[in-house]
Design a protein around this motif. Structure first.
Motif, PDB file in Angstrom:
ATOM      1  N   GLN A   3       0.162   0.001 -15.132  1.00 20.38           N
ATOM      2  CA  GLN A   3       0.385  -1.114 -16.055  1.00 20.38           C
ATOM      3  C   GLN A   3      -0.752  -2.103 -15.900  1.00 20.38           C
ATOM      4  OE1 GLN A   3       4.431  -2.494 -14.863  1.00 20.38           O
ATOM      5  NE2 GLN A   3       4.603  -2.778 -17.074  1.00 20.38           N
ATOM      6  N   ILE A   4      -1.260  -2.615 -17.018  1.00 21.55           N
ATOM      7  CA  ILE A   4      -2.256  -3.679 -16.995  1.00 21.55           C
ATOM      8  C   ILE A   4      -1.533  -4.953 -17.400  1.00 21.55           C
ATOM      9  CG2 ILE A   4      -4.492  -4.496 -17.837  1.00 21.55           C
ATOM     10  CD1 ILE A   4      -4.599  -1.711 -16.434  1.00 21.55           C
ATOM     11  N   VAL A   5      -1.555  -5.939 -16.511  1.00 25.67           N
ATOM     12  CA  VAL A   5      -0.826  -7.180 -16.750  1.00 25.67           C
ATOM     13  C   VAL A   5      -1.711  -8.373 -16.402  1.00 25.67           C
ATOM     14  CG1 VAL A   5       1.419  -6.094 -16.285  1.00 25.67           C
ATOM     15  CG2 VAL A   5       0.205  -7.258 -14.428  1.00 25.67           C
ATOM     16  N   ASP A  58       0.002  -0.076  -9.925  1.00 27.13           N
ATOM     17  CA  ASP A  58       0.655   1.216  -9.736  1.00 27.13           C
ATOM     18  C   ASP A  58       1.915   0.868  -8.964  1.00 27.13           C
ATOM     19  OD1 ASP A  58       1.521   3.752  -9.222  1.00 27.13           O
ATOM     20  OD2 ASP A  58      -0.390   4.477  -8.413  1.00 27.13           O
ATOM     21  N   GLY A  59       3.019   0.761  -9.670  1.00 31.04           N
ATOM     22  CA  GLY A  59       4.218   0.182  -9.075  1.00 31.04           C
ATOM     23  C   GLY A  59       3.951  -1.298  -8.867  1.00 31.04           C
ATOM     24  N   GLU A  60       4.048  -1.755  -7.624  1.00 30.05           N
ATOM     25  CA  GLU A  60       3.743  -3.151  -7.310  1.00 30.05           C
ATOM     26  C   GLU A  60       2.348  -3.317  -6.709  1.00 30.05           C
ATOM     27  OE1 GLU A  60       5.644  -5.997  -7.925  1.00 30.05           O
ATOM     28  OE2 GLU A  60       6.740  -4.563  -9.153  1.00 30.05           O
ATOM     29  N   VAL A  94      -7.868   4.186 -15.304  1.00 24.10           N
ATOM     30  CA  VAL A  94      -7.603   2.783 -14.974  1.00 24.10           C
ATOM     31  C   VAL A  94      -8.732   1.886 -15.458  1.00 24.10           C
ATOM     32  CG1 VAL A  94      -7.190   1.131 -13.104  1.00 24.10           C
ATOM     33  CG2 VAL A  94      -6.110   3.385 -13.045  1.00 24.10           C
ATOM     34  N   ALA A  95      -9.970   2.273 -15.181  1.00 19.32           N
ATOM     35  CA  ALA A  95     -11.112   1.443 -15.591  1.00 19.32           C
ATOM     36  C   ALA A  95     -11.131   1.272 -17.104  1.00 19.32           C
ATOM     37  CB  ALA A  95     -12.422   2.059 -15.104  1.00 19.32           C
ATOM     38  N   THR A 101      -8.361  -3.633 -22.318  1.00 21.37           N
ATOM     39  CA  THR A 101      -7.536  -4.846 -22.324  1.00 21.37           C
ATOM     40  C   THR A 101      -8.419  -6.086 -22.420  1.00 21.37           C
ATOM     41  OG1 THR A 101      -5.793  -3.752 -21.041  1.00 21.37           O
ATOM     42  CG2 THR A 101      -5.827  -6.169 -21.005  1.00 21.37           C
ATOM     43  N   LEU A 102      -9.502  -6.116 -21.649  1.00 18.48           N
ATOM     44  CA  LEU A 102     -10.412  -7.259 -21.680  1.00 18.48           C
ATOM     45  C   LEU A 102     -11.061  -7.395 -23.060  1.00 18.48           C
ATOM     46  CD1 LEU A 102     -12.764  -8.690 -19.161  1.00 18.48           C
ATOM     47  CD2 LEU A 102     -13.820  -7.795 -21.211  1.00 18.48           C
TER      48      LEU A 102
END
Length: 165
Positions: A3-5, A58-60, A94-95, A101-102
């Motif tokens: 997740q991306i937050v 990744d999870g928390e 991920v990258a 997102t950015l």
């Protein structure tokens, strides 16, 4: 699932634990937390105008980070892009998720160009940025407000709109 937050204070220790070992151990850059006051106050440093800071979870666990620093004139600086070794590569994505997102956040806030500086040591990062549409530029082509770090030797620019130069 990754997740991306947006950064939250509960991510602070995870961000430091991600970034410092990559800088110090993996790439041998003699930098400390004290050398990076932005990491001590992420919201105060990055969440101004069009800027923001995101983490990959990744999870928390914080496994990635990326920041957009608003430098004025509809321009931003990409900062603090790091991905844990365990989560690098196309198979993890991920990258790419962080960068997408950015860029979307920049476009939403009217940022027309994104600049970044990196070291000569980050060869995989150079390839990633170039494949993502960034073009290498001379240091002299950087906007006046761009914060050049002492270790930066290569610079890139991405136009986020068709109207940007």
């Amino acid at each position: 699932m990754i997740q991306i937050v947006p950064f939250d204070s509960r991510h602070a220790a995870g961000v430091v634990s991600l970034i410092l070992p990559i800088q110090q151990s993996e790439f041998g850059i003699p930098i400390t937390l004290d050398d990076q006051p932005d990491l001590r106050d992420v919201p105060g440093f990055y969440r101004r105008a069009a800027g923001n800071f995101w983490v990959a979870l990744d999870g928390e666990a914080v496994v990635g980070s990326i920041a957009l620093l608003d430098i004025g004139n509809h321009q931003g600086a990409l900062r603090k892009m790091f991905v844990a070794a365990s989560h690098r590569g196309r198979e993890h994505g991920v990258a790419k998720q962080l960068l997408d997102t950015l860029i979307q956040g920049a476009r939403t806030h009217g940022v027309q160009e994104i600049f970044l500086g990196t070291t000569a040591k980050f060869l995989a990062a150079h390839r990633f940025y170039e494949k993502s549409g960034f073009r290498e530029i001379d240091r002299m082509a950087l906007p006046q407000g761009f914060p050049v770090m002492a270790v930066d030797t290569r610079f890139y620019c991405l136009a986020t709109t068709q109207n940007a130069a």
